[in-house]
Design an enzyme around this catalytic site. Structure first.
Site, PDB file in Angstrom:
ATOM      1  NE  ARG A 142      -3.888  -0.037   2.045  1.00 10.25           N
ATOM      2  CZ  ARG A 142      -4.932   0.034   1.215  1.00 10.25           C
ATOM      3  NH1 ARG A 142      -5.182  -0.978   0.406  1.00 10.25           N
ATOM      4  NH2 ARG A 142      -5.716   1.087   1.182  1.00 10.25           N
ATOM      5  CG  ASP A 173       1.696  10.851 -16.325  1.00 14.66           C
ATOM      6  OD1 ASP A 173       2.039  10.122 -15.373  1.00 14.66           O
ATOM      7  OD2 ASP A 173       2.450  11.695 -16.839  1.00 14.66           O
ATOM      8  CB  CYS A 212       6.785   8.490 -13.600  1.00  8.65           C
ATOM      9  SG  CYS A 212       8.512   8.434 -14.122  1.00  8.65           S
TER      10      CYS A 212
END
Length: 158
Positions: free
Chosen positions: A65, A124, A70
């Protein structure tokens, strides 16, 4: 990705399994991902290995969690979308830095996602502050979003 992993990921996001890979489903998944899975780069500062294979991404984002940067967040999200029937292409990206200069090649990763009802979208979930919803891939004018105004532009061969 196994069905149980998909269910766990969707549980982390707090959404039901979509009936089909539609734009509405992509929009909901994108927003919920941004709202529940944080951008963070703690692994780099903690000396943890950053491994981009699907199992390790799911272990971190779903099992532990945690968030990620990115490549981790969009990589995990791409695996989820693929398992749900979306067609996903990983995109190498560059980020505008100070004074509008482009950053180094491959300093970011984003996703091109094809829906069954509305074509291609730029998704994104790995940038931190970005659009709340996917952006239309074919639209080249300004796209308004709760996160701001965005524009997809052709930037050349690199």
């Amino acid at each position: 990705m196994k069905s149980s992993e998909v269910d766990a990921y969707l549980g982390r996001l707090g959404v039901a399994r979509p009936a089909r890979p539609s734009l509405d489903a992509l929009r909901e998944l994108h927003l919920r991902h941004l709202q529940t899975v944080p951008f963070e780069n703690l692994s780099v500062h903690l000396g943890e290995a950053v491994v981009l294979d699907e199992k390790r991404l799911l272990d971190k984002v779903v099992g532990a969690r945690r968030g990620g940067f990115c490549y981790e967040l969009n990589g995990a999200f791409a695996a989820l979308l693929d398992a749900l029937g979306f067609e996903v292409t990983l995109l190498a990206a560059r980020v505008h830095g100070p004074r509008g200069r482009l950053g180094i090649p491959y300093d970011h990763m984003a996703l091109r996602v094809r829906t069954v009802d509305a074509g291609d979208w730029l998704a994104d979930v790995g940038f931190g502050a970005h659009s709340h919803y996917p952006l239309s891939w074919r639209e080249r004018s300004e796209q308004e979003d709760p996160g701001g105004s965005f524009r997809i532009a052709e930037a050349g061969p690199d």
